[in-house]
Enzyme design. Structure first.
Site, PDB file in Angstrom:
ATOM      1  N   HIS A 125       0.868  -1.180   0.000  1.00  0.00           N
ATOM      2  CA  HIS A 125       0.000   0.000   0.000  1.00  0.00           C
ATOM      3  C   HIS A 125       0.907   1.233   0.000  1.00  0.00           C
ATOM      4  O   HIS A 125       2.148   1.094   0.049  1.00  0.00           O
ATOM      5  CB  HIS A 125      -0.948  -0.040   1.208  1.00  0.00           C
ATOM      6  N   HIS A 177       4.027   1.347   2.318  1.00  0.00           N
ATOM      7  CA  HIS A 177       5.213   0.618   1.839  1.00  0.00           C
ATOM      8  C   HIS A 177       5.935   1.439   0.760  1.00  0.00           C
ATOM      9  O   HIS A 177       7.167   1.522   0.749  1.00  0.00           O
ATOM     10  CB  HIS A 177       4.815  -0.719   1.221  1.00  0.00           C
ATOM     11  N   GLY A 234       9.224   1.243   8.683  1.00  0.00           N
ATOM     12  CA  GLY A 234       8.187   2.211   9.025  1.00  0.00           C
ATOM     13  C   GLY A 234       8.090   2.428  10.530  1.00  0.00           C
ATOM     14  O   GLY A 234       8.181   1.480  11.304  1.00  0.00           O
ATOM     15  N   GLU A 235       7.848   3.685  10.902  1.00  0.00           N
ATOM     16  CA  GLU A 235       7.591   3.986  12.318  1.00  0.00           C
ATOM     17  C   GLU A 235       6.259   3.402  12.764  1.00  0.00           C
ATOM     18  O   GLU A 235       6.005   3.294  13.962  1.00  0.00           O
ATOM     19  CB  GLU A 235       7.586   5.506  12.531  1.00  0.00           C
ATOM     20  N   SER A 255      -2.462  -0.162   6.591  1.00  0.00           N
ATOM     21  CA  SER A 255      -1.983  -1.493   6.953  1.00  0.00           C
ATOM     22  C   SER A 255      -2.575  -2.505   5.984  1.00  0.00           C
ATOM     23  O   SER A 255      -3.717  -2.361   5.538  1.00  0.00           O
ATOM     24  CB  SER A 255      -2.416  -1.839   8.387  1.00  0.00           C
TER      25      SER A 255
HETATM   26  P1  AMP Z   1       4.713  -5.221   6.590  1.00  0.00           P
HETATM   27  O1  AMP Z   1       4.527  -5.562   5.161  1.00  0.00           O
HETATM   28  O2  AMP Z   1       3.435  -4.943   7.312  1.00  0.00           O
HETATM   29  O3  AMP Z   1       5.623  -6.166   7.312  1.00  0.00           O
HETATM   30  O4  AMP Z   1       5.459  -3.816   6.612  1.00  0.00           O
HETATM   31  C1  AMP Z   1       6.674  -3.643   5.914  1.00  0.00           C
HETATM   32  C2  AMP Z   1       7.261  -2.311   6.280  1.00  0.00           C
HETATM   33  O5  AMP Z   1       6.343  -1.277   5.958  1.00  0.00           O
HETATM   34  C3  AMP Z   1       7.537  -2.187   7.791  1.00  0.00           C
HETATM   35  O6  AMP Z   1       8.749  -1.480   7.974  1.00  0.00           O
HETATM   36  C4  AMP Z   1       6.348  -1.371   8.252  1.00  0.00           C
HETATM   37  O7  AMP Z   1       6.608  -0.639   9.446  1.00  0.00           O
HETATM   38  C5  AMP Z   1       6.133  -0.464   7.077  1.00  0.00           C
HETATM   39  N1  AMP Z   1       4.779   0.079   7.073  1.00  0.00           N
HETATM   40  C6  AMP Z   1       3.619  -0.606   7.190  1.00  0.00           C
HETATM   41  N2  AMP Z   1       2.578   0.225   7.193  1.00  0.00           N
HETATM   42  C7  AMP Z   1       3.088   1.484   7.077  1.00  0.00           C
HETATM   43  C8  AMP Z   1       2.515   2.811   7.022  1.00  0.00           C
HETATM   44  N3  AMP Z   1       1.195   2.997   7.098  1.00  0.00           N
HETATM   45  N4  AMP Z   1       3.350   3.856   6.899  1.00  0.00           N
HETATM   46  C9  AMP Z   1       4.701   3.676   6.827  1.00  0.00           C
HETATM   47  N5  AMP Z   1       5.294   2.464   6.864  1.00  0.00           N
HETATM   48  C10 AMP Z   1       4.502   1.389   6.986  1.00  0.00           C
END
Ligand code: AMP
Length: 279
Positions: free
Chosen positions: A34, A37, A147-148, A185
């Site tokens: 999304h 990412h 991501g934070e 998310s």
């Molecule tokens: P994931 O695919 O959920 O494991 O996330 C992959 C990376 O994207 C991780 O570093 C997350 O913290 C980051 N991330 C997920 N959602 C967001 C968001 N809304 N804003 C910024 N970074 C994000």
């Protein structure tokens, strides 16, 4: 954009990128990409000459009762999005490529892995730390962008890199939000329309609570009131806490120097929403 599905191809492609572009940034993801990412891909492009994104739904970070099998997957859509965002190489290991039979080594970041998400998801951060250590070593990236949004994860990864002297810089990216404030998310797609509308209460409550705590007011009563407000709105908080941003230790009040953070996880139907905000 090149695609690697096995380690030999990955190493060859990364070596070529490094020769051509000098430095390499890594963005680890679990796919179902999304705009949050993609904002990390944009940061990575500023931070290094070439960008590698990994897509791997890591079984090691899911508990037995968790949503591994129903975690959203959209490889074709993800690859198109990465290509459009200017990613140079997509790393899509199979579970067998990541964890060959007999794999026995894990990485445990003691302390930081235990509270908050660690209570709700025992072993989760062992899985996260292990796969990130492997991704760092597999790619040899100079910088990795996180991501934070997943604040505790960021703290765990930073500590691991420091403790193991891993030769990589960790670059945080700000949380990307929907128009109503909900943090983006991959799991938001599982919210029903009514739940999606109710979910906006979470960022609104965090904002209001942060504003109230900025003056150094005692946190406990205000957190209690905020939790009650979430429950009234149909959200069940697993935790809502004021913490020191690096150690993740609870604080009785914000010191007022921006080092404190509100950390929250709340359940809405079958979805757990995570968020955090600087105070
Ligand atoms: P994931 O695919 O959920 O494991 O996330 C992959 C990376 O994207 C991780 O570093 C997350 O913290 C980051 N991330 C997920 N959602 C967001 C968001 N809304 N804003 C910024 N970074 C994000």
């Amino acid at each position: 954009m090149a695609i690697a599905r096995d380690l030999a191809t990955l190493r060859r492609e990364v070596a070529a990128l490094r020769r051509r572009a000098g430095s390499v940034a890594l963005v680890p993801t679990m796919g179902a990409l999304h705009p949050g990412h993609l904002s990390l891909i944009a940061l990575a492009r500023q931070a290094a000459g070439a960008v590698v994104a990994s897509i791997f739904v890591n079984p090691l970070q899911f508990g037995p009762a968790e949503d591994l099998s129903r975690y959203p997957r959209d490889e074709a859509g993800d690859l198109a999005a990465l290509r459009d965002a200017g990613c140079d190489l997509a790393w899509l290991p199979t579970p067998e490529a990541m964890y060959p039979p007999g794999s026995a080594t894990t990485v445990e970041v003691a302390g930081l892995s235990d509270p908050w998400e660690g209570v709700q998801r025992p072993g989760h951060f062992r899985g996260v730390a292990t796969v990130c250590a492997k991704l760092f070593l597999q790619t040899g990236a100079d910088v990795a962008v996180f991501g934070e949004k997943d604040w505790q994860q960021l703290a765990v990864i930073r500590r691991m890199v420091r403790d193991l002297d891993l030769p990589i810089r960790i670059l945080p990216g700000p949380t990307v939000r929907e128009a109503d404030g909900l943090a983006m998310s991959s799991r938001n797609r599982f919210l029903s329309p009514a739940e999606r509308a109710a979910a906006a209460l979470l960022p609104a409550t965090l904002q209001e609570l942060a504003a109230g705590l900025r003056s150094g007011a005692p946190a406990a009563p205000r957190i209690g009131a905020a939790e009650a407000r979430l429950r009234q709105g149909g959200l069940l908080p697993d935790y809502l806490a004021l913490i020191e941003g690096e150690t993740l230790q609870p604080l009785e009040a914000a010191p007022g120097d921006g080092s404190a953070r509100l950390l929250v996880a709340a359940r809405l139907g079958t979805v757990r929403l995570l968020d955090n905000l600087a105070v």
